[in-house]
Motif scaffolding. Structure first.
Motif, short mmCIF file in Angstrom:
data_model
loop_
_atom_site.label_atom_id
_atom_site.label_comp_id
_atom_site.label_asym_id
_atom_site.label_seq_id
_atom_site.Cartn_x
_atom_site.Cartn_y
_atom_site.Cartn_z
N ASP A 141 2.62 -3.94 -0.67
CA ASP A 141 2.78 -5.30 -1.18
C ASP A 141 3.73 -5.34 -2.37
O ASP A 141 3.43 -5.87 -3.44
N THR A 143 5.92 -1.85 2.21
CA THR A 143 5.06 -0.68 2.08
C THR A 143 5.91 0.57 2.21
O THR A 143 6.68 0.71 3.15
N ARG A 174 -4.00 -6.82 -13.64
CA ARG A 174 -3.94 -5.84 -12.54
C ARG A 174 -4.52 -4.49 -12.93
O ARG A 174 -4.82 -3.67 -12.05
N ARG A 195 -10.66 -3.57 -9.37
CA ARG A 195 -10.73 -4.26 -8.09
C ARG A 195 -9.64 -5.30 -7.89
O ARG A 195 -9.62 -6.00 -6.89
N GLN A 230 -5.86 -6.10 -7.08
CA GLN A 230 -4.63 -5.51 -6.55
C GLN A 230 -3.39 -6.24 -7.04
O GLN A 230 -2.37 -5.61 -7.30
N LYS A 235 -5.60 -11.21 -6.01
CA LYS A 235 -5.78 -10.52 -4.73
C LYS A 235 -6.70 -9.35 -4.98
O LYS A 235 -6.35 -8.42 -5.71
N LEU A 236 -7.89 -9.41 -4.38
CA LEU A 236 -8.96 -8.48 -4.72
C LEU A 236 -9.16 -7.45 -3.63
O LEU A 236 -8.91 -7.70 -2.44
N ALA A 237 -9.64 -6.28 -4.04
CA ALA A 237 -10.07 -5.23 -3.12
C ALA A 237 -11.57 -5.08 -3.29
O ALA A 237 -12.07 -4.11 -3.84
N GLY A 238 -12.31 -6.07 -2.82
CA GLY A 238 -13.75 -6.09 -3.02
C GLY A 238 -14.18 -7.43 -3.58
O GLY A 238 -13.60 -8.49 -3.27
N ASP A 260 -9.24 -16.63 -5.70
CA ASP A 260 -8.89 -15.38 -5.04
C ASP A 260 -7.96 -15.65 -3.86
O ASP A 260 -7.59 -16.80 -3.58
N GLU A 261 -7.59 -14.58 -3.13
CA GLU A 261 -6.61 -14.73 -2.05
C GLU A 261 -7.15 -15.50 -0.86
O GLU A 261 -6.39 -15.98 -0.02
#
Length: 538
Positions: free
Chosen positions: A30, A58, A119, A123, A125, A153-156, A186-187
């Protein structure tokens, strides 16, 4: 055959090369176009192989090099995250920039720095920060307060405490910004914090979010304490919390008449006298120093007045109490626990319900865990019923043995074993299909007896011979006159030569040669004479 061999070797070599390539891992994902360009430029300088995926956002490199490259790139400030920080003022001519451009650059720099700081949370991203800071104007009494909007943008999942931490972080970095004026999304479009509620909001969280947070926290606490008694997975807990959304502000003032103190006091004394005038009024009587009593006058009346004023202060207590919304009005907790299982010697599993004493003890622990208050009408029920699913295995927990630890492979280990298996299989196929036939042709023994022999000595004389073969593939020797000759003697000579070359002269071969000599003594003597004659000529 050569073309097939080269084709197979090339194909299997290509497959083995592709399979044996190092595993690729994600270096960054990303990314913005500026970050991708900076990363690829650095990787090209290092001569590091990489791959691009996901529309070029990526970057993948060898998995073993990912930690080292991340540290090296981080030391150079790569990736920058697609945002602009205070380094925007390191470039450009400040003298030619207008105040409007400087204000815009300052706002962009502040938003970029806040995005980078957010960031850094584990959690999160990616983050985008938008600030609305009204312009200061002269002679302005009512100024609109600043506002902020954050997209994450969350990872969890972020809990309520982490959301409040983000709001206070942004509010502390912007002058005049209050935490309740910060909105967070959030996303997936979920509203994590509502900045439009202002002071009427419950710490920036809606009543529903606060209720869910309280119920989840209490449920986890109850499950942890009950699972330690009945076992993990053998208890079900449901918590229902009723919250009061009203905000109450009360003021009270009380006086204590028994408690008083002197605040101030004042004393005043007055004295006055009056007399009757008996003499004439003369100039001498009016002169300073003249005696008033001259002329025979006597005092008629004299008065004196004392006045005292004391002020007391009575003790007073003023109390202001503000009750914010979101208070717990009532708690309802339902706890369902399973019974106990025992295994008989013949393997049957029997169920036994728990005693009332055990249920009462579990209920007391639950009351202590949730802060039970009978005054507000809290209700807690602990019930023992048999679960519908199969009972757990009635066995003691045993530590994993060495074999079990060796067999507990991870996903990466399984992928690596699969690669090794494919390589081994391809190698075996190449050996069996290509190498083995070639070796078999090279190392194959000579077939039969020589096609032409110069001569065969019979009875001391040289006899020309030739080989003939029948359709069955058997060969025999024939003299020039057509007389057949026994092939065993030449055959024994060939066997001796092969045995000498290999260095493996077995007893069975020696015995067989001895039998042939005993069966054909004349031929054997002729062969020996020929060898002796050839040796003497040499």
């Amino acid at each position: 055959m050569l073309a097939v061999t080269l084709g197979l070797v090339g194909f299997f070599g290509f497959v083995m090369l592709k399979v044996s390539q190092p595993a690729m891992g994600v270096l960054f994902s990303d990314l913005s176009q500026q970050d991708v360009s900076a990363i690829l430029k650095d990787l090209d300088t290092r001569n590091v192989k990489y791959e691009l995926r996901g529309d070029g956002q990526t970057v993948l490199v060898a998995k073993a090099d990912v930690p080292r490259l991340r540290l090296d790139l981080a030391s150079k400030g790569i990736p920058a995250g697609g945002g602009v920080g205070y380094e925007i003022f390191d470039k450009g001519d400040a003298f030619s920039s207008t105040s409007f451009v400087q204000n815009i650059n300052h706002l962009r720099a502040l938003e970029g720095e806040l995005s980078r700081t957010i960031r850094s949370i584990s959690r999160v991203q990616a983050a985008r920060v938008h600030l609305v800071i009204p312009e200061k104007r002269l002679f302005e009494r009512d100024r609109e307060p600043p506002r902020a909007s954050i997209a994450l943008k969350l990872a969890g999942e972020l809990d309520a405490a982490q959301v409040r931490a983000v709001r206070h972080l942004v509010a502390s970095a912007v002058d005049g910004l209050k935490p309740e004026r910060v909105s967070i999304v959030d996303e997936r479009g979920r509203l994590l914090a509502d900045g439009a509620q202002g002071d009427n909001g419950i710490a920036g969280l809606g009543i529903e979010e606060r209720q869910v947070g309280i119920e989840k926290r209490l449920k986890n606490q109850i499950e942890d304490i009950v699972a330690s008694i009945v076992g993990h997975g053998r208890a079900r807990v449901q918590v229902s919390a009723a919250l009061d959304s009203n905000r109450i502000e009360s003021r009270s003032e009380t006086f204590d008449p028994e408690s008083r103190v002197v605040r101030s006091s004042q004393n005043r004394t007055e004295a006055s006298t009056t007399s009757e005038g008996g003499g004439a009024v003369t100039v001498g009587n009016e002169l300073p120093g003249a005696q008033q009593g001259q002329g025979g006058a006597a005092p008629k009346d004299a008065t004196q007045k004392n006045e005292e004023v004391v002020n007391y202060e009575i003790s007073r207590t003023t109390r202001t109490e503000v009750l914010e919304g979101g208070r717990v009005k009532k708690l309802s907790v339902a706890v369902l626990v399973d019974g106990t299982y025992t295994r008989s010697p013949n393997g049957d599993v029997s169920y036994q319900p728990r005693s009332n004493e055990d249920l009462e003890r579990i209920g007391q622990l639950v009351r202590s865990a949730v802060g039970f208050d009978d005054g507000r009408g809290d209700k807690i029920e602990v019930v023992n019923l048999r679960f519908a699913e199969a009972p757990p295995a009635v066995t003691d927990l045993v530590e994993q043995s060495l074999v079990q630890q060796l067999l507990s492979f991870t996903k990466e280990d399984l992928v690596r074993f699969a690669e090794l298996g494919v390589i081994s299989l391809l190698t075996l196929i190449v050996l069996m299909v290509v190498v083995r036939p070639l070796l078999k042709q090279v190392l194959a023994p000579e077939a039969g007896v020589a096609r032409a022999l110069p001569a065969f000595m019979r009875g001391g004389a040289m006899v020309p011979v030739e080989t003939t073969g029948d359709p069955a593939g058997q060969r025999s020797l024939t003299a020039a006159g057509g007389m057949p000759i026994d092939v065993e003697s030449p055959h024994s000579d060939r066997m001796l030569a092969v045995a000498q070359i290999k260095g493996q002269l077995k007893a069975q071969s020696v015995e067989k040669i001895g039998n042939m000599v005993s069966q054909n003594p004349a031929d054997s003597v002729a062969v020996l004479r020929t060898w002796i004659h050839e040796k003497s000529l040499a």
